[in-house]
Scaffold this active site. Structure first.
Site, PDB file in Angstrom:
ATOM      1  CE  LYS A 139      28.590 -19.316  27.452  1.00 57.70           C
ATOM      2  NZ  LYS A 139      30.026 -19.575  27.630  1.00 57.70           N
ATOM      3  CD  GLU A 146      31.738 -22.679  28.585  1.00 61.58           C
ATOM      4  OE1 GLU A 146      31.540 -22.582  29.808  1.00 61.58           O
ATOM      5  OE2 GLU A 146      31.230 -21.913  27.750  1.00 61.58           O
ATOM      6  CG  ASP A 166      34.500 -21.803  33.935  1.00 57.45           C
ATOM      7  OD1 ASP A 166      34.919 -20.660  34.225  1.00 57.45           O
ATOM      8  OD2 ASP A 166      34.224 -22.133  32.758  1.00 57.45           O
ATOM      9  CG  ASP A 200      36.031 -19.459  26.230  1.00 53.72           C
ATOM     10  OD1 ASP A 200      34.782 -19.398  26.326  1.00 53.72           O
ATOM     11  OD2 ASP A 200      36.794 -19.270  27.198  1.00 53.72           O
TER      12      ASP A 200
HETATM   13  P1  ADP Z   1      33.919 -15.575  31.273  1.00 56.47           P
HETATM   14  O1  ADP Z   1      34.128 -17.039  31.229  1.00 56.47           O
HETATM   15  O2  ADP Z   1      32.787 -15.155  32.175  1.00 56.47           O
HETATM   16  O3  ADP Z   1      33.804 -14.947  29.941  1.00 56.47           O
HETATM   17  P2  ADP Z   1      36.713 -15.128  32.213  1.00 56.47           P
HETATM   18  O4  ADP Z   1      37.061 -16.495  32.552  1.00 56.47           O
HETATM   19  O5  ADP Z   1      37.462 -14.459  31.121  1.00 56.47           O
HETATM   20  O6  ADP Z   1      35.167 -14.881  32.001  1.00 56.47           O
HETATM   21  O7  ADP Z   1      36.892 -14.267  33.567  1.00 56.47           O
HETATM   22  C1  ADP Z   1      36.727 -12.899  33.580  1.00 56.47           C
HETATM   23  C2  ADP Z   1      36.790 -12.417  35.016  1.00 56.47           C
HETATM   24  O8  ADP Z   1      38.041 -12.799  35.588  1.00 56.47           O
HETATM   25  C3  ADP Z   1      36.695 -10.919  35.129  1.00 56.47           C
HETATM   26  O9  ADP Z   1      35.803 -10.588  36.189  1.00 56.47           O
HETATM   27  C4  ADP Z   1      38.128 -10.509  35.483  1.00 56.47           C
HETATM   28  O10 ADP Z   1      38.177  -9.343  36.263  1.00 56.47           O
HETATM   29  C5  ADP Z   1      38.578 -11.708  36.290  1.00 56.47           C
HETATM   30  N1  ADP Z   1      40.038 -11.846  36.373  1.00 56.47           N
HETATM   31  C6  ADP Z   1      40.916 -11.992  35.358  1.00 56.47           C
HETATM   32  N2  ADP Z   1      42.180 -12.102  35.825  1.00 56.47           N
HETATM   33  C7  ADP Z   1      42.091 -12.015  37.174  1.00 56.47           C
HETATM   34  C8  ADP Z   1      43.041 -12.044  38.236  1.00 56.47           C
HETATM   35  N3  ADP Z   1      44.345 -12.167  37.995  1.00 56.47           N
HETATM   36  N4  ADP Z   1      42.576 -11.946  39.501  1.00 56.47           N
HETATM   37  C9  ADP Z   1      41.271 -11.790  39.751  1.00 56.47           C
HETATM   38  N5  ADP Z   1      40.328 -11.759  38.812  1.00 56.47           N
HETATM   39  C10 ADP Z   1      40.736 -11.863  37.531  1.00 56.47           C
HETATM   40 MG    MG Z   2      34.421 -18.924  30.529  1.00 59.41          MG
END
Ligand code: ADP
Ligand code: MG
Length: 504
Positions: free
Chosen positions: A75, A152, A174, A13
């Site tokens: 990205k 995705e 998402d 991912d």
């Molecule tokens: P991406 O797909 O953009 O790479 P992710 O799906 O990994 O990102 O999400 C990252 C975001 O999720 C960050 O802003 C992080 O702070 C937030 N995040 C992760 N866990 C939690 C949680 N338990 N509660 C709120 N926000 C969260």
């Molecule tokens: Mg993602």
């Protein structure tokens, strides 16, 4: 180690904020492999320091001192022509992404103890040809054979095994660090059909962080006087503490942001010690929630669906854990809708990629799923009519051709205008056009012009046209992927194609 049939293909991912790698395991779900810091999630951040490339948390945490040499959110510019000059090195979006991929390849290799040669890499469903090709190149630069660019939302649905259940209508929601991606998927006979996409490429978890940071700045100003934003180090610390507080507040109702020695004045060091409740965060975040609500409505509208269409909501992305976001979803959809959040929303896309990697490595046999074309594809004939070459619902890779001819004597060229039929019955979207010139003189209706549509395993459409007798040909690569809400446009009616489908 569990029973692993030496897979050399992994699932990746490659996220906007965070990236993950998964390894397929026989008789079980793929494993998310932790990096050398013990973390399953690696920030998608790259930097160059003293000629050494750093990826992940190390790059992220030194960003404040080395801002101009640190690249994040790459990205967002994949497929574009932006470049960076870091300590004399020219970097492209592909080369930066390839560093993240190389790092994850290494993570999987240290776990497996042997070389990883290939990957399934996930991309947003709306990624176009340029963005997909750039991602492919990043994979190759990292020394990985890209077995598939995998959408995705489909990966998320596959992680839940939803292709095995009864037919269903899914909303894949998402909500990541910096983007909100909404996809409507129809599950039918083991296939996933994209019904519509929407979202916002500038809305994500960081917007919540920003609210907290601003709140803390005001709080600090009121109590101590100085503006924390004026001190870059303090600002950076504030950002990372704000993110932590936000994550805490998804689990508990009250937290505290404590940063000792956050800044120094002539009178000495100052400390930040601020209580923050979930309630406060939710009231600060009201505009974000309104935005999400509006985007959901717009996405439904543009896909011509109403909330009753949705059977299950699949929650993806770290920010989908935020309680008020979940509440909003629960309020938007009728009771009876199933909410899927039993898998970790941050890991689910990587799990889906690992499942497909396992299928490709021959580790998982039983999985039957197909990604299918979501729109009819064809070309425009001389009367302006849509002539279909590929039916929606067809699974790919596939190839189909059809013969066309000229309408005038000694016609020297024909224009092929490639169209996609959108969700709404009569709406056609122009994907591109090209001209086949230099046709040998012939009577109208004599030349056999074969138009071939082929869609590869990555969902890339290629269109070729060839005059069969003379061998004159032309081909182009096109975007086939669904445009996002608000992005559709009608074909330009400047020049129509002078061709006629041949009766057969
Ligand atoms: P991406 O797909 O953009 O790479 P992710 O799906 O990994 O990102 O999400 C990252 C975001 O999720 C960050 O802003 C992080 O702070 C937030 N995040 C992760 N866990 C939690 C949680 N338990 N509660 C709120 N926000 C969260
Ligand atoms: Mg993602």
């Amino acid at each position: 180690m569990t029973d692993i049939l030496k897979p050399t293909i992994v699932g990746i991912d490659l996220g906007t904020t965070n990236s993950l790698v998964s390894v397929p395991v026989r008789d079980d779900r793929p494993i998310i492999v932790a990096n050398e810091r013990g973390e399953r999630v690696t920030p998608s951040v790259v930097t160059i320091q003293q000629n050494e490339i750093l990826v992940g948390e190390l790059a992220k945490s030194q960003a404040v001192l080395n801002h101009e040499n640190t690249i994040s959110l790459v990205k967002r510019v994949m497929g574009g022509d932006q470049t960076w000059n870091c300590q004399g090195r020219e970097l492209t979006p592909e080369s930066v992404s390839s560093e993240i991929l190389k790092y994850l390849k290494g993570v999987a290799e240290s776990y497996l103890g042997y070389e990883v040669t290939g990957a399934v890499i996930t991309v947003p469903a709306y990624f176009n040809d340029l963005q997909r090709e750039a991602t492919m190149r990043a994979g190759e630069l990292a020394g990985l054979k890209v077995y598939k660019l995998f959408n995705e939302p489909t990966a998320a649905a596959l992680a839940y095994g939803l292709q095995r259940n009864n037919d269903d209508h899914l909303l894949v929601f998402d909500f990541g660090g910096g983007t909100l991606d909404i996809t409507f998927l129809e599950v039918k006979d083991g296939a996933f059909l994209v019904q519509g996409v929407g979202g916002d490429t500038r809305l994500g978890g960081v917007d919540f962080d920003r609210l907290i940071v601003e709140n803390a700045r005001d709080y600090f100003k009121k109590i101590h006087g100085p503006d924390l934003f004026a001190d870059p180090l303090a600002y950076q610390q504030l950002l990372s503490h704000a993110e932590k507080a936000k994550v805490d507040l998804s689990a508990v109702k009250e937290t505290r942001i404590m940063i000792p020695y956050v800044t120094v004045t002539k009178k000495g060091p100052l400390h930040l010690n601020m209580p923050l409740s979930r309630e406060t965060l939710e009231s600060l975040a009201a505009p974000i929630l309104d935005n999400i609500h509006r985007i959901l409505q717009e996405s439904l509208e543009s896909a011509n669906l109403d909330p009753n269409w949705v059977g299950s909501v699949v929650l993806v992305g770290g920010s989908s854990r935020i309680p008020c976001v979940r509440r909003l979803l629960a309020e938007t959809f009728p009771t009876g809708v199933t909410f899927r959040y039993d898998l970790n929303p941050e890991e689910i896309v990587a799990i889906g990629a690992g499942v497909l990697a396992g299928v490709m490595a021959g580790i998982y046999h039983e999985i039957d799923f197909r990604d299918v074309i979501s729109h009819d594809l064809g070309i425009e004939d001389d009367l302006g009519e849509f002539v279909k070459l590929i039916n929606r619902g067809a699974s790919y890779p596939l190839e189909n051709d059809r013969l066309f001819t000229t309408t005038r004597d000694n016609q020297t060229e024909v224009t092929v205008h490639v169209l996609q039929k959108a969700e709404l019955e009569d709406e056609l979207i122009s994907l591109g056009h090209f001209t086949v010139g230099g046709l040998p003189p012939a009577k109208a209706g004599e030349p056999d012009i074969k138009v071939t549509f082929s869609i590869d395993q990555h969902g890339l459409l290629q269109v070729r046209a060839e005059e069969v007798n003379s061998g004159v040909k032309h081909e182009i690569q096109l975007t086939l992927h669904p445009k996002r809400a608000g992005n559709t446009r009608r074909p330009d009616d400047s020049k129509t194609v002078s061709k006629e489908p041949q009766m057969d």
